[in-house]
Design a protein around this motif. Structure first.
Motif, PDB file in Angstrom:
ATOM      1  N   LYS B  85       2.598  -6.010 -10.650  1.00  8.94           N
ATOM      2  CA  LYS B  85       3.598  -6.550  -9.740  1.00  8.94           C
ATOM      3  C   LYS B  85       3.411  -5.983  -8.329  1.00  8.94           C
ATOM      4  O   LYS B  85       3.482  -6.705  -7.334  1.00  8.94           O
ATOM      5  CB  LYS B  85       5.004  -6.214 -10.261  1.00  8.94           C
ATOM      6  N   GLU B  86       3.137  -4.675  -8.273  1.00 10.63           N
ATOM      7  CA  GLU B  86       2.938  -4.052  -6.959  1.00 10.63           C
ATOM      8  C   GLU B  86       1.717  -4.621  -6.250  1.00 10.63           C
ATOM      9  O   GLU B  86       1.727  -4.830  -5.040  1.00 10.63           O
ATOM     10  CB  GLU B  86       2.793  -2.530  -7.120  1.00 10.63           C
ATOM     11  N   HIS B  87       0.694  -4.882  -7.048  1.00 12.15           N
ATOM     12  CA  HIS B  87      -0.520  -5.469  -6.482  1.00 12.15           C
ATOM     13  C   HIS B  87      -0.220  -6.840  -5.867  1.00 12.15           C
ATOM     14  O   HIS B  87      -0.639  -7.147  -4.749  1.00 12.15           O
ATOM     15  CB  HIS B  87      -1.571  -5.590  -7.582  1.00 12.15           C
ATOM     16  N   LEU B  88       0.552  -7.644  -6.614  1.00 13.14           N
ATOM     17  CA  LEU B  88       0.911  -8.967  -6.094  1.00 13.14           C
ATOM     18  C   LEU B  88       1.777  -8.852  -4.848  1.00 13.14           C
ATOM     19  O   LEU B  88       1.592  -9.583  -3.873  1.00 13.14           O
ATOM     20  CB  LEU B  88       1.658  -9.782  -7.159  1.00 13.14           C
ATOM     21  N   ASP B  89       2.738  -7.921  -4.878  1.00 11.92           N
ATOM     22  CA  ASP B  89       3.609  -7.726  -3.710  1.00 11.92           C
ATOM     23  C   ASP B  89       2.793  -7.368  -2.484  1.00 11.92           C
ATOM     24  O   ASP B  89       3.056  -7.852  -1.378  1.00 11.92           O
ATOM     25  CB  ASP B  89       4.635  -6.620  -3.993  1.00 11.92           C
ATOM     26  N   THR B  90       1.808  -6.496  -2.698  1.00 10.22           N
ATOM     27  CA  THR B  90       0.962  -6.084  -1.570  1.00 10.22           C
ATOM     28  C   THR B  90       0.185  -7.269  -1.008  1.00 10.22           C
ATOM     29  O   THR B  90       0.109  -7.451   0.211  1.00 10.22           O
ATOM     30  CB  THR B  90      -0.036  -4.998  -2.022  1.00 10.22           C
ATOM     31  N   LEU B  91      -0.349  -8.081  -1.915  1.00  9.82           N
ATOM     32  CA  LEU B  91      -1.075  -9.281  -1.457  1.00  9.82           C
ATOM     33  C   LEU B  91      -0.149 -10.170  -0.627  1.00  9.82           C
ATOM     34  O   LEU B  91      -0.533 -10.686   0.417  1.00  9.82           O
ATOM     35  CB  LEU B  91      -1.609 -10.074  -2.658  1.00  9.82           C
ATOM     36  N   GLU B  92       1.064 -10.310  -1.107  1.00  5.19           N
ATOM     37  CA  GLU B  92       2.040 -11.147  -0.416  1.00  5.19           C
ATOM     38  C   GLU B  92       2.337 -10.604   0.982  1.00  5.19           C
ATOM     39  O   GLU B  92       2.389 -11.331   1.966  1.00  5.19           O
ATOM     40  CB  GLU B  92       3.327 -11.189  -1.235  1.00  5.19           C
ATOM     41  N   GLN B  93       2.520  -9.278   1.038  1.00  5.22           N
ATOM     42  CA  GLN B  93       2.808  -8.629   2.324  1.00  5.22           C
ATOM     43  C   GLN B  93       1.657  -8.828   3.297  1.00  5.22           C
ATOM     44  O   GLN B  93       1.878  -9.056   4.477  1.00  5.22           O
ATOM     45  CB  GLN B  93       3.045  -7.136   2.115  1.00  5.22           C
ATOM     46  N   LEU B  94       0.449  -8.733   2.763  1.00  7.34           N
ATOM     47  CA  LEU B  94      -0.731  -8.919   3.612  1.00  7.34           C
ATOM     48  C   LEU B  94      -0.706 -10.291   4.273  1.00  7.34           C
ATOM     49  O   LEU B  94      -0.980 -10.430   5.463  1.00  7.34           O
ATOM     50  CB  LEU B  94      -1.999  -8.809   2.763  1.00  7.34           C
ATOM     51  N   ILE B  95      -0.332 -11.299   3.475  1.00 11.17           N
ATOM     52  CA  ILE B  95      -0.258 -12.655   4.034  1.00 11.17           C
ATOM     53  C   ILE B  95       0.799 -12.730   5.115  1.00 11.17           C
ATOM     54  O   ILE B  95       0.561 -13.224   6.219  1.00 11.17           O
ATOM     55  CB  ILE B  95       0.078 -13.671   2.919  1.00 11.17           C
ATOM     56  N   LYS B  96       1.961 -12.198   4.808  1.00 15.51           N
ATOM     57  CA  LYS B  96       3.071 -12.238   5.784  1.00 15.51           C
ATOM     58  C   LYS B  96       2.660 -11.532   7.073  1.00 15.51           C
ATOM     59  O   LYS B  96       2.918 -12.022   8.170  1.00 15.51           O
ATOM     60  CB  LYS B  96       4.298 -11.534   5.183  1.00 15.51           C
TER      61      LYS B  96
END
Lengths: 211, 101
Positions: B85-96
């Motif tokens: 989940k943290e990995h996905l959150d980080t990916l999401e943050q990177l996009i934002k």
């Protein structure tokens, strides 16, 4: 990492999560065809039951029960039902395996097996119940019970495929309950449930997922 | 711009490992052969990545027998699910983050 790369990565993850837990290769087109087979079948059944009767006895009680006076009728109706079922199943298997190949999902894998298992429990229960009642001569139960149990099997199968299947199941159950209140229109409700609803839902699924 | 590349989990740097975790996040358990069919990779390749995830304690192995055939099932641990989940959150943050700059 580029933004597009991350997007691709996330899309791949989402796709894999869906592909691993749901059978997304169910073909909408096979739903439409099953509906057409069922409509034709209902037409033929109507002909078998009421051919020669004139004027057509729409207002008679126990519509289906009355037509089945000769034993030949029962067998030809059973045969007709089996033919429609067989044609629908074969079509569904052929079209869904084509779809599965395109979506990279095994047609006979972990998910399709759980889908079939959860579908078969209500379906077999309903089928046996109907046969037992038919043996006793209660033909009025055929249409409502087959709609209700088919609806239940769709609802329980919907956990392993598109959620839309659940709504189709609920509609079939509702239709079955109404049919139980109006026993003289069994065949009509049967045609609505297995024919018209399948065509509508198959069409929606086709537009939404097949292409 | 520095925020998060080092926050991305090293264990998920490899694509296959991330794919395995996605499957185990969506399903309670998954067996070796179904996993192999789904990801379309070889036995050895899959086994080595499963080993790596097991070492991180992101997944646990359940071995049983179906008749006489061994049947190996994998399940994500609480730590594994959290890391995923943290990995996905980080990916999401990177996009934002990239969108806002």
């Amino acid at each position: 990492m580029e933004e597009k790369e991350i997007h691709d990565e996330l899309a791949a993850i989402r796709g894999l999560m869906e592909r691993s837990s749901k059978f997304i290769s169910l073909s909408g087109l096979s739903g439409i065809l099953a509906g057409i087979y069922a409509s034709i079948g209902s037409g033929v059944a109507y002909y078998i039951l009421y051919a020669g009767d004139y004027p057509v006895k729409h207002n008679s009680h126990y519509f289906i029960a009355e037509g089945i006076q000769s034993i030949i009728n029962i067998y030809s109706l059973l045969l007709l039902g089996i033919l429609v079922l067989l044609a629908s199943v074969v079509t569904a298997i052929i079209l869904s395996s084509r779809q599965a190949k395109r979506k990279g999902q095994p047609i006979w894998g972990k998910i399709s097996q759980s889908l079939l298992f959860h579908m078969s429990i209500p379906l077999l229960t309903g089928g046996l119940l109907i046969l037992i009642f038919m043996y006793d001569g209660s033909y009025g139960i055929v249409a409502p019970a087959s709609l209700i149990f088919y609806g239940l099997s769709l609802v329980s199968a919907s956990n392993f495929t598109f959620t839309d299947v659940k709504y189709l199941g609920l509609c079939e159950i509702a239709l079955g309950l109404i049919a139980a209140c109006l026993p003289s229109y069994g065949l009509l409700f049967w045609a609505l449930g297995f024919g018209v609803l399948h065509i509508i839902y198959g069409g929606m699924m086709y537009l939404k997922y097949d292409r | 711009m520095k925020i998060s590349f080092d926050k991305l989990d090293k264990a998920f740097e490899n694509r296959v490992r991330l794919q395995i975790m996605s499957v185990l996040a969506a399903n309670e358990r998954y067996d070796f052969n179904s996993l192999k069919d789904l990801l379309n990779i070889t036995d050895g390749n899959l086994a080595s990545h499963l080993k790596a995830l097991e070492k991180e304690e992101y997944i646990v192995v359940h071995k049983s027998f179906l008749g006489r055939k061994p049947n190996t099932n994998y399940e994500a641990t609480v730590i594994g699910k959290k890391a995923f989940k943290e990995h996905l959150d980080t990916l999401e943050q990177l996009i934002k983050h990239q969108k806002s700059t």
